[in-house]
Each structure stands twice: as structure tokens, then as C-alpha cells.
Design an enzyme around this catalytic site. Structure first.
Site: not given
Length: 561
Positions: A34, A37, A476
Site C-alpha cells: 500500500c 508501505c 493533427d
């Protein structure tokens, strides 16, 4: 201060007014589940001598550090391992998504078994605890509370009614027998993780859960042990919290199971590009074609690409002719003709004949590999809103611990020691900094991964956040916003030619073609109810079109020869 949601950093230092020279290294870090950690690893790395900057991403299992020249990387690895994680130096890191997923799937099986066992014990534990409420004597309980208020002593010291009756003690014994294996099986990994964090002077969600469950289970076990000794049985209240400990452990394991599954799904969103590169290539060596893992292919090898296969390497076509779908790279849905001397790119789809490609770039060095690496870097980047969540979650655990201490002290000072433990445990277990730190990196990784699978490359989390404020988009070329397959818009026959007959002949010639333009012609004929005649002597010429014999006439569809 470190970022807790996966990436932490500090500003590089300067010497004598000049930017300091730093070197960047990559560490593979396992065991993070997580954002909390990642925050712990970040703080550990930043505390090491010579570290100028630390970036940690738990989803990718990677830490990037900027250090002074000559810094001891081994000391960094040992520091991370001392915090309870596994680490190694990985200077040229490939994508670790598949490796991390395999590890998480193995962990998920163990978590699932702990969840089943914890739930199986928790259900009867809660039932026994709820059923034990009828053993209380409410009038005696209220009288004891009133006596405690008047005397200023603990409630169980003011009333002998709190002696453990045999029936009550039997209920507590049953709760102890159900809660103990649940705590040891499901809760012990949480306690051990919290202990590792404490040794590294870090606090995270495991710290809160371990304190809450250990306090409830420890107090209740003390009451149970006191009941075994008649002399001390009257000095402790018979109120226990075994069911709270069991529920905390079960919900914690359930949360870890859901969190691991979510992490696996999140990583799968980022593997779209990497999965497009074939893991095996057919290489021509010694006059024979052999299948080799892509990691064993070298520059200069001749790679055989059969019809329908994806090109495994970047290189130059030396033999054969075909049409290759390069929409992955260009966004254009129409295949590109490839002949000897043309460039071919990894991940593109060979839609026609066989090709032989001389490899020039392999694996992570191919154009596809470089794009995939850019996508991973974008997924681990921090959006501005994520940094706010990081700053909050970095201090969240410490704030919760402080609130829990104040709660315990306030209830104790008010003479309600019986409520002090209950309220303190509640404060510890309702908070979840993991969810706060996990939300934003998960959203960024899922969004960039899903976009990459659709041919859209996002620079990073900041670009995604800015996209919410976009009012207009300028492209483009139109090929990047098509449906991905051509359609026949109109048929313009020459004077004297019937439109239906022309479309029938073209559809008949294209029936056996796999080219997108040919398939569009066949679909257009079917939509108009025009049957496509059976074609004979079908021939396909890459880049030129197809020809076939229909009704004893040769029909050619494609570009003029």
C-alpha cells in the site's frame, strides 16, 4: 517530508552555489502492499547518508534514489530490509508488473485461507459474545457505576457484583478458545509487520490494527486469566472484548484481500503494451527455424514472422512481402505494405504473407519497449491532487495514535475506565490511511493503462488532472479518432457501369481477403443485400490489392499496377 502515496522526494542539495552532482540508481523493493508501505520505505531511504532524493512506487515495486558519488548502495538495501521489506539493486530495471502480479497472486492464496479461517471463527465468536449479554445484571452494573463515581475508584473496585460467575466465566472461556486461534492465525502477520515498522521507527496501518486488536485481545485474555484465580477475580471487571479483536482481525484480513486484488487489477491495466510483444520469437539459425525466448534474441538475428503473428523485434525486412497493422504505433487502421528494405516494429501485426526481419532492437530497447517504459513512468508520476493526499496520509497514522491516546486519557480521567479501552480501540481501527494513499495512484495507473491499450499515451498524472479543465481538443489527423476500421461511404461507378454489379464483383474478389479495406467492401455488399460470388484463383499482392476469377472474368481490386 516524504510523499506517502508511492513516491517521496526531497530537493537535491547544492554545494558552493552549484548544483550537486548526483547519480541515480534503481532498487527493486518487494513486500510493499500500500501507499503507507511506500511512505515507510521513502523515509528509511531519505534518512540514509548520501541520499539526495528518493522516489518509491509500491505498484511497480521500485525505488529510485539520487545519491552522492560513492554512496554505499548495499547500505540502502540493508536499511530497506531492516524496515521489513526485501530489496536489491536493479540498475536496468525491466517491467516488473508480471513478476509482481505473480507474487501477489501467491500471497492472495494465503490471504484467502486466513480470511476463511478467521471468518469461520469470528461468526460463532460474535454469537457467543452477544449471547453473553443476558448474564449481566443491569441494576447491579448501574449501582457499581454510581458507587465508583462517589468513591472515585475504578468501577470494578467499588462493587463485588463484578466477580466472575461460573456461567459468565464459561462464556468468556468459549470466547477465548475461539478468539485465540483467530488472532494468532489472521492477526499475527499484522502484529509482525507493525513490529518491523516500529524497529524502523515508522508507523502505518498495520500499527493501528495491531494496537487495536492486541489491546482488545490482551485485556480480554487478562480477564480470562484472572478468572482462573479466585483471589484476583474480583479485582477485574468481567467485561471482555474478544469479539472486537476477532472482528478487527477478520476485517483487516478482508481488507488486505480486497486491497491485493485491486492492486493486481490495477497492474493488469498497465500491462497492455508490454503484453503486445511476443514472449517467443522464431529465429533462423544454422539453416533451421527455432523458437527462442525473446530474451535470447540478439541484434543481427533473422526473425521469421508468420502470417497472423506479431513482430517480436524492431528491425529491417530482408525477405518476403506483407501488410502490417501498425495502428498500435500510428493510430492508422489501414495496414502498411512491407517489402525488403522496409522497417518493422515490435508489437505490430503481420496481416499478410511471411516476413523475415533482421533484428536491430530487442526487448526493452525496441520502440514498443520504450513506449511501455514511458507509460510505466507516467503511471508512477504524481498528480498535484495526489501530493495533497500524500502529505495528509504521511501524518495520518501519527495523528490517529495521538487521538487514541487522548481518548484513553479522557475516559480514564472521567472515571469510566470500562469505556476507555472500548473507545480507544474504536479510534485505532476506524482509520485507514492506506485507502487515502492508494486511491490516487490506483486511479492514475488504471487511467493511463486503459488509455495506452486504446493507443493514447498520457504523459503523467499531472496531464490527467489538467485534462479535466480542457474545453477543446485539436488533432493533427483524423486517423487517430476513427472507429478503427474503414467503412464504404459511397460507390462511384464509371458511366455505363452498374453500381450493384460493380460492388458484387469487388466483394466477390475480396471475400478471401483479410485486408480491412476488403472486409469493408464485403460488409457494404452484404448490407445492400448483394451476394458476393464465389471467386477462383484468388491472389493477394501486398500493397497492390487482390485479383480473382469471377464468372470467367478476372477481377482486380486495389491500386493500379
Amino acid at each position: 517530508m516524504s510523499d506517502a502515496g508511492g513516491v517521496g522526494h526531497t530537493a537535491p542539495k547544492a554545494v558552493a552555489g552549484r548544483p550537486a552532482e548526483v547519480r541515480r540508481h534503481s532498487l527493486a523493493v518487494d513486500g510493499m502492499h500500500c501507499a503507507g508501505c511506500a511512505a515507510s520505505v521513502t523515509r528509511v531511504l531519505q534518512a540514509q547518508p548520501g541520499v539526495r532524493e528518493a522516489q518509491v512506487d509500491f505498484l511497480l515495486g521500485r525505488a529510485t534514489v539520487a545519491v552522492d558519488p560513492g554512496a554505499d548502495l548495499g547500505a540502502l538495501v540493508r536499511a530497506v530490509e531492516g524496515a521489513g521489506y526485501r530489496a536489491s539493486v536493479d540498475e536496468a530495471p525491466p517491467s516488473r508488473l508480471a513478476e509482481l502480479d505473480a507474487a501477489d497472486r501467491r500471497a492472495l492464496r494465503g490471504i484467502r485461507m486466513r480470511l476463511i479461517a478467521s471468518a469461520a471463527l469470528c461468526a460463532p465468536l460474535v454469537w457467543v459474545a452477544m449471547d453473553a449479554h443476558h448474564l449481566w445484571d443491569p441494576p447491579a452494573q448501574e449501582a457499581a457505576r454510581e458507587a465508583a463515581r462517589e468513591s472515585g475508584v475504578a468501577m470494578w473496585q467499588a462493587a463485588g457484583d463484578y466477580r466472575l460467575s461460573a456461567e459468565r466465566f464459561a462464556s468468556i472461556t468459549r470466547q477465548f478458545l475461539l478468539a485465540t486461534p483467530s488472532f494468532l492465525g489472521g492477526g499475527m502477520p499484522i502484529v509482525l509487520a507493525a513490529a518491523r515498522g516500529a524497529r524502523a521507527r515508522t508507523a502505518n496501518m498495520d500499527t493501528l490494527l495491531a494496537l487495536g486488536s492486541r489491546a482488545a485481545d490482551g485485556w480480554s485474555t487478562r480477564v480470562f486469566a484472572a478468572g482462573l484465580l479466585p483471589r484476583t477475580g474480583a479485582s477485574l471487571p468481567p467485561e471482555v472484548h474478544f469479539e472486537a479483536a476477532g472482528v478487527i482481525v477478520t476485517l483487516a484480513v478482508l481488507g488486505r484481500w480486497m486491497e491485493t486484488r485491486a492492486t493486481i487489477r490495477t497492474r493488469s491495466a498497465g500491462r497492455g503494451l508490454a503484453d503486445l510483444q511476443p514472449p517467443v520469437a522464431r529465429v533462423r539459425r544454422g539453416g533451421a527455424d527455432v523458437d527462442l525466448p525473446i530474451g535470447e534474441v540478439r541484434r543481427g538475428d533473422l526473425v521469421v514472422v508468420r502470417p497472423g503473428d506479431r513482430v517480436p523485434v524492431d528491425g529491417t525486412v530482408t525477405e518476403g512481402a506483407s501488410e502490417v497493422d501498425q495502428s498500435l504505433l500510428t493510430g492508422e487502421s489501414v495496414p502498411v505494405a512491407k517489402r525488403a528494405g522496409d522497417d518493422a516494429f515490435a508489437g505490430t501485426l503481420n496481416a499478410g504473407g511471411m516476413l523475415v526481419v533482421r533484428a536491430s532492437q530487442v526487448g526493452a530497447e525496441s520502440l514498443l519497449g520504450r513506449i511501455a517504459r514511458m507509460v510505466e513512468e507516467a503511471q508512477s508520476s504524481r498528480a498535484p491532487v495526489a501530493r495533497l493526499a500524500d502529505r495528509v496520509s504521511a501524518w495520518f497514522t501519527l495523528a490517529v495514535l495521538a487521538v487514541a491516546a487522548v481518548t484513553f486519557g479522557a475516559w480514564t480521567a472521567a472515571g469510566r475506565t470500562d469505556m476507555a479501552l472500548t473507545c480507544t480501540v474504536a479510534v485505532l481501527v476506524i482509520a485507514c490511511p492506506c485507502a487515502l494513499g492508494l486511491a490516487t495512484p490506483t486511479a492514475i495507473m488504471v487511467a493511463t493503462g486503459a488509455a495506452a491499450r486504446r493507443g493514447i499515451l498520457v504523459k503523467g498524472g499531472a496531464a490527467l488532472e489538467a485534462l479535466a479543465r480542457v474545453d477543446a481538443v485539436i488533432l493533427d489527423k483524423t486517423g487517430t479518432i476513427t472507429a478503427g476500421h474503414p467503412e464504404v461511404a459511397a460507390v462511384h461507378p464509371l458511366p455505363g457501369t452498374d453500381e450493384r454489379a460493380l460492388l458484387a464483383a469487388a466483394a466477390g474478389a475480396e471475400r478471401a481477403s483479410e485486408h480491412p479495406l476488403g472486409e469493408a467492401i464485403v460488409r457494404a455488399a452484404a448490407a445492400r443485400g448483394i451476394p458476393a460470388a464465389m471467386a477462383l484463383n484468388f491472389r493477394s499482392t501486398p500493397g497492390a490489392g487482390v485479383s480473382a476469377i469471377l464468372d470467367r472474368r478476372r477481377v482486380r481490386a486495389g491500386t493500379p499496377e
